[in-house]
Scaffold this active site. Structure first.
Site, PDB file in Angstrom:
ATOM      1  CD  GLN A  68      -2.611  -1.341  -0.120  1.00 53.34           C
ATOM      2  OE1 GLN A  68      -3.425  -0.511  -0.522  1.00 53.34           O
ATOM      3  NE2 GLN A  68      -2.300  -2.415  -0.838  1.00 53.34           N
TER       4      GLN A  68
ATOM      5  CG  HIS B 163      -1.597   2.186  -3.903  1.00 54.85           C
ATOM      6  ND1 HIS B 163      -2.013   2.127  -5.200  1.00 54.85           N
ATOM      7  CD2 HIS B 163      -2.035   1.042  -3.310  1.00 54.85           C
ATOM      8  CE1 HIS B 163      -2.678   0.988  -5.397  1.00 54.85           C
ATOM      9  NE2 HIS B 163      -2.689   0.313  -4.270  1.00 54.85           N
TER      10      HIS B 163
ATOM     11  CD  GLU C 186      -8.482   1.457   0.640  1.00 50.51           C
ATOM     12  OE1 GLU C 186      -8.881   1.447  -0.536  1.00 50.51           O
ATOM     13  OE2 GLU C 186      -7.397   1.975   0.993  1.00 50.51           O
ATOM     14  CG  HIS C 187      -6.934  -2.636   1.849  1.00 51.89           C
ATOM     15  ND1 HIS C 187      -6.403  -1.414   1.457  1.00 51.89           N
ATOM     16  CD2 HIS C 187      -7.629  -3.115   0.795  1.00 51.89           C
ATOM     17  CE1 HIS C 187      -6.773  -1.175   0.203  1.00 51.89           C
ATOM     18  NE2 HIS C 187      -7.518  -2.179  -0.212  1.00 51.89           N
TER      19      HIS C 187
ATOM     20  CG  ASP D 122      -5.508  -4.308  -4.382  1.00 55.42           C
ATOM     21  OD1 ASP D 122      -6.526  -3.864  -3.831  1.00 55.42           O
ATOM     22  OD2 ASP D 122      -4.367  -3.848  -4.189  1.00 55.42           O
TER      23      ASP D 122
ATOM     24  CG  HIS E  86     -50.295  15.323   5.358  1.00 53.39           C
ATOM     25  ND1 HIS E  86     -49.908  16.540   4.851  1.00 53.39           N
ATOM     26  CD2 HIS E  86     -49.265  14.465   5.113  1.00 53.39           C
ATOM     27  CE1 HIS E  86     -48.703  16.440   4.335  1.00 53.39           C
ATOM     28  NE2 HIS E  86     -48.285  15.180   4.477  1.00 53.39           N
TER      29      HIS E  86
END
Length: 424
Positions: free
Chosen positions: A251, A254, A319-320, A353, A412
């Site tokens: 990661q 990235h 996230e992971h 992934d 109503h």
């Protein structure tokens, strides 16, 4: 990597990137230009930001055929297998309309309808991401979306990476446009002379793409505002340091802002992972990016007990999340917040992934506390169905009118009472 205690986790938290004032203003101007001038604005911004002039920005069949010729046949087979795995997983998510009938004949239910058109943004620039093609398009197709449009930035040669084009073709998507950035998001949201607008925009991109998605939300739907990639690894003394370090770096490469965190009760493992990180980092092609990520956003959370470690990963809401412990399934049951969970020593994050099947478009920046991965549900609408019988209205009419008057909504109440002759 810095070593911190559980109570210091707040130092790792990052909110969704709001961009700078200058970036937000730039995005607003780009969107307005595209809304006003359509293709002309798209062409101008493509020249300005991507360094290429395109007279034809829709990808042709010839370009797709050329992509097939340049791509290795074995890799095409890998892409096909990955697409099949992803499709099988998402087919399990399909929901059906349902109806229930009461004894009095009243019917209530829910009608499932796919959205009409979806736009998928696939990042370009220095890397090509066929996986983004699969993860965004397949759930839309499984949901029943009839029109799926793909946009992706062209290179300076005016071309789209072969892997991206072949991946789209494998899925049967041929409406592809060579445009990126905020101008692509604007074109998808509002349309141009060439590109008809869509109802939802998904897919990752840089800060300008994220800000543009935020800006058009409300006129169209979006998936999420994604931040930099994140991984947390919950590991005990049974984990292998070299494998944990490799996963953290997966990661870190990235983005310089990516976050890689080890949560453990083992000081010995923490030290070994730190050493292995430095050894592996030195040979990475994306050394500078990964190094900056590890130095600025990498950390080891050293915990005094397994319970504290579980609390730590729930607070991080990554996230992971990899769980590499003696009893990963047992530990997983205690985890409340994570985008995707990878269990055991063989479930390295890249497995998810690319190939396993679950979607890799995941909540970031702690939003896993309240949001979910991209799924078939994101491309479908749910419409409530109500069909009251005369018997039910006779039973409930006075109650409904009273409820309405309690809220001060006389019309109503009268709307129900207008039918009173039917239930006396």
């Amino acid at each position: 990597m810095k070593i911190i205690k559980k109570e210091e986790i707040s130092s790792l938290k990052r909110s969704v990137d709001q961009g700078t004032e200058a970036q937000r203003e730039t995005v607003k101007k780009i969107i307005e230009e595209v809304r006003t001038h359509g293709n002309m604005a798209v062409k101008r911004f493509t020249e300005q930001f991507d360094g290429t002039t395109l007279d034809q920005w829709r990808v042709t069949e010839d370009e797709i055929d050329e992509a097939y010729e340049t791509l290795d046949g074995e890799f095409v087979q890998v892409l096909s297998e990955a697409a099949e795995n992803i499709r099988k997983f998402h087919e399990k998510q399909q929901a059906n309309s349902w109806f229930q009938t009461a004894e009095d004949g009243s019917i209530t239910g829910q009608k499932i309808t796919p959205i009409d058109a979806a736009g998928v943004y696939v990042p370009g620039g220095t890397a090509a991401y066929p996986s983004s093609v699969f993860m965004n398009i397949i759930p839309a197709q499984v949901a029943g979306v009839k029109r799926v449009v793909m946009v992706t930035p062209p290179g300076q040669d005016g071309k789209v990476p072969s892997g991206v084009l072949v991946s789209a073709k494998l899925l049967g998507v041929t409406e592809i446009y060579k445009v990126g950035g905020a101008q692509a998001v604007a074109a998808l949201a509002y349309g141009t002379e060439t590109l008809l607008p869509v109802d939802k925009i998904t897919g990752p991109g840089n800060v300008y793409v994220a800000l543009a998605k935020r800006e058009v939300f409300g006129d169209v739907d979006i998936d999420m505002i994604a931040g930099p990639s994140e991984i947390a690894v919950l590991a005990d003394e049974t984990a292998r340091a070299a494998e944990v370090a490799a996963d953290l770096l997966s990661q870190a490469e990235h983005d310089a802002r990516s976050s890689s965190v080890l949560v453990t009760t083992s000081k010995k493992l923490a030290e070994e992972v730190h050493q292995s990180l430095n050894e592996q980092l030195s040979t990475l092609p994306r050394y500078e990016t990964a190094k900056a990520s590890i130095e600025d956003y990498g950390a080891v959370v050293l915990c005094s007990s397994k319970e504290e470690a579980i609390d730590a990963v729930n607070e991080i809401a990554a996230e992971h999340l990899e769980i590499v412990t003696e009893n990963p399934f047992e530990d997983m049951a205690k985890v409340k917040h994570a985008g995707a969970i990878f269990l055991g020593p063989y479930s390295s994050e890249p497995v998810g992934d690319y190939f396993a099947g679950p979607n890799h478009v995941l909540p970031t920046s702690g939003t896993a506390r309240f949001s979910s991965p991209l799924s078939v549900d994101d491309f479908q609408k749910r419409t409530s169905i109500i069909s009251y019988s005369s018997e039910a209205l006779k039973r409930d009419g006075d109650k409904i009118a009273r409820f309405a008057r309690l809220e001060g909504l006389e019309a109503h109440a009268r709307a129900v009472e207008a039918r009173k002759g039917r239930w006396k």
